[in-house]
Design a protein around this motif. Sequence first.
Motif, short mmCIF file in Angstrom:
data_model
loop_
_atom_site.label_atom_id
_atom_site.label_comp_id
_atom_site.label_asym_id
_atom_site.label_seq_id
_atom_site.Cartn_x
_atom_site.Cartn_y
_atom_site.Cartn_z
N CYS A 144 0.86 -1.18 0.00
CA CYS A 144 0.00 0.00 0.00
C CYS A 144 0.90 1.23 0.00
CB CYS A 144 -0.90 -0.01 1.23
SG CYS A 144 -2.04 1.40 1.26
N CYS A 145 0.66 2.14 -0.95
CA CYS A 145 1.53 3.29 -1.14
C CYS A 145 0.73 4.59 -1.09
CB CYS A 145 2.22 3.22 -2.50
SG CYS A 145 3.15 1.72 -2.76
N CYS A 146 1.43 5.68 -0.82
CA CYS A 146 0.82 7.01 -0.81
C CYS A 146 1.75 8.00 -1.49
CB CYS A 146 0.56 7.46 0.63
SG CYS A 146 -0.16 9.11 0.73
N TYR A 147 1.18 8.77 -2.42
CA TYR A 147 1.91 9.85 -3.08
C TYR A 147 1.08 11.12 -2.91
CZ TYR A 147 3.74 13.00 -6.54
OH TYR A 147 4.26 14.11 -7.15
N VAL A 148 1.73 12.24 -2.60
CA VAL A 148 1.04 13.52 -2.46
C VAL A 148 1.61 14.49 -3.48
CG1 VAL A 148 0.53 15.45 -0.91
CG2 VAL A 148 0.65 13.14 -0.01
N ASN A 149 0.73 15.12 -4.25
CA ASN A 149 1.14 16.15 -5.18
C ASN A 149 1.30 17.45 -4.41
OD1 ASN A 149 1.45 18.10 -7.13
ND2 ASN A 149 -0.36 17.53 -8.32
N SER A 150 2.51 17.81 -4.09
CA SER A 150 2.77 19.03 -3.31
C SER A 150 3.09 20.22 -4.19
CB SER A 150 3.90 18.77 -2.32
OG SER A 150 5.07 18.38 -3.01
N THR A 151 2.83 20.09 -5.50
CA THR A 151 3.06 21.21 -6.42
C THR A 151 1.76 21.96 -6.66
OG1 THR A 151 2.55 20.04 -8.49
CG2 THR A 151 4.77 19.76 -7.60
N SER A 152 1.84 23.01 -7.45
CA SER A 152 0.63 23.77 -7.81
C SER A 152 0.12 23.35 -9.19
CB SER A 152 0.94 25.27 -7.80
OG SER A 152 1.96 25.56 -8.74
N GLN A 153 0.69 22.30 -9.76
CA GLN A 153 0.30 21.83 -11.09
C GLN A 153 -0.38 20.47 -11.02
OE1 GLN A 153 4.11 21.85 -13.12
NE2 GLN A 153 3.55 23.77 -14.13
N ILE A 154 -1.23 20.21 -12.01
CA ILE A 154 -1.83 18.88 -12.15
C ILE A 154 -0.74 17.92 -12.61
CG2 ILE A 154 -3.48 17.50 -13.45
CD1 ILE A 154 -5.29 19.96 -13.57
N GLN A 155 -0.71 16.73 -12.02
CA GLN A 155 0.27 15.72 -12.39
C GLN A 155 -0.44 14.45 -12.85
OE1 GLN A 155 2.50 15.36 -8.70
NE2 GLN A 155 4.04 16.78 -9.45
N VAL A 156 0.26 13.66 -13.62
CA VAL A 156 -0.23 12.34 -14.01
C VAL A 156 0.75 11.33 -13.41
CG1 VAL A 156 -0.68 10.75 -15.91
CG2 VAL A 156 -1.30 13.17 -16.12
N ALA A 157 0.22 10.40 -12.62
CA ALA A 157 1.03 9.35 -12.00
C ALA A 157 0.82 8.06 -12.78
CB ALA A 157 0.62 9.16 -10.55
N ARG A 158 1.92 7.41 -13.16
CA ARG A 158 1.84 6.17 -13.96
C ARG A 158 2.79 5.12 -13.41
NH1 ARG A 158 2.79 9.25 -19.35
NH2 ARG A 158 0.70 9.95 -19.81
N ILE A 159 2.38 3.89 -13.52
CA ILE A 159 3.28 2.77 -13.28
C ILE A 159 3.34 2.01 -14.59
CG2 ILE A 159 3.66 0.61 -12.03
CD1 ILE A 159 2.27 1.89 -9.64
N THR A 160 4.55 1.90 -15.15
CA THR A 160 4.68 1.30 -16.48
C THR A 160 5.53 0.04 -16.50
OG1 THR A 160 6.58 2.71 -16.96
CG2 THR A 160 4.42 3.52 -17.63
N ASN A 161 6.16 -0.31 -15.37
CA ASN A 161 7.08 -1.45 -15.41
C ASN A 161 6.46 -2.75 -14.89
OD1 ASN A 161 7.15 -0.49 -12.69
ND2 ASN A 161 9.10 -1.54 -12.38
N VAL A 162 5.14 -2.84 -14.83
CA VAL A 162 4.48 -4.07 -14.39
C VAL A 162 3.80 -4.70 -15.61
CG1 VAL A 162 2.77 -5.09 -12.86
CG2 VAL A 162 4.14 -3.14 -12.08
N HIS A 163 4.24 -5.90 -15.95
CA HIS A 163 3.72 -6.61 -17.12
C HIS A 163 2.22 -6.89 -16.96
CE1 HIS A 163 3.92 -9.05 -20.69
NE2 HIS A 163 3.40 -10.08 -20.04
N ASN A 164 1.44 -6.68 -18.01
CA ASN A 164 -0.01 -6.92 -18.04
C ASN A 164 -0.81 -6.08 -17.06
OD1 ASN A 164 0.08 -8.82 -20.09
ND2 ASN A 164 0.40 -10.52 -18.67
N TRP A 165 -0.34 -4.86 -16.77
CA TRP A 165 -1.07 -3.98 -15.85
C TRP A 165 -0.91 -2.54 -16.30
CZ3 TRP A 165 0.49 -1.28 -10.91
CH2 TRP A 165 -0.63 -0.90 -10.17
N TYR A 166 -2.00 -1.80 -16.27
CA TYR A 166 -1.99 -0.40 -16.64
C TYR A 166 -2.46 0.41 -15.45
CZ TYR A 166 -3.17 3.92 -19.03
OH TYR A 166 -3.26 5.23 -19.41
#
Length: 107
Positions: free
Chosen positions: A18-40
């Motif tokens: 279980c993970c948590c990421y917080v966008n502490s900037t003033s811009q919209i961000q896109v979070a992606r995980i791309t290194n897991v096979h068969n998962w988007y």
Amino acid sequence: MSHILDPLPLDNTNDEICCCYVNSTSQIQVARITNVHNWYFERVVFPGQRLIFEAPRYSYLEIHTGLMASSILSDKIPCHQLIVVGEDEPHPFAIPAIDLDRQYAHQ
């Protein structure tokens, strides 16, 4: 934590965290995980928003910042550094959830 739209592949279920990421900037961000096979995994994270998710321990969270037409990869974080644990579950890379609330309350 259930994944309604995009469940983790069955071969990764024993190593998910279980993970948590917080966008502490003033811009919209896109979070992606791309290194897991068969998962988007891709989520929009608004300024100040906290994203809680499950992912394999070995995965990396990519943070893309900027406009969609010109977004840049601004960070690549190992998911094991984003682990959220309870107070009774110490972990060397983990930030207890209670400390996250204190940390961002002062900003």
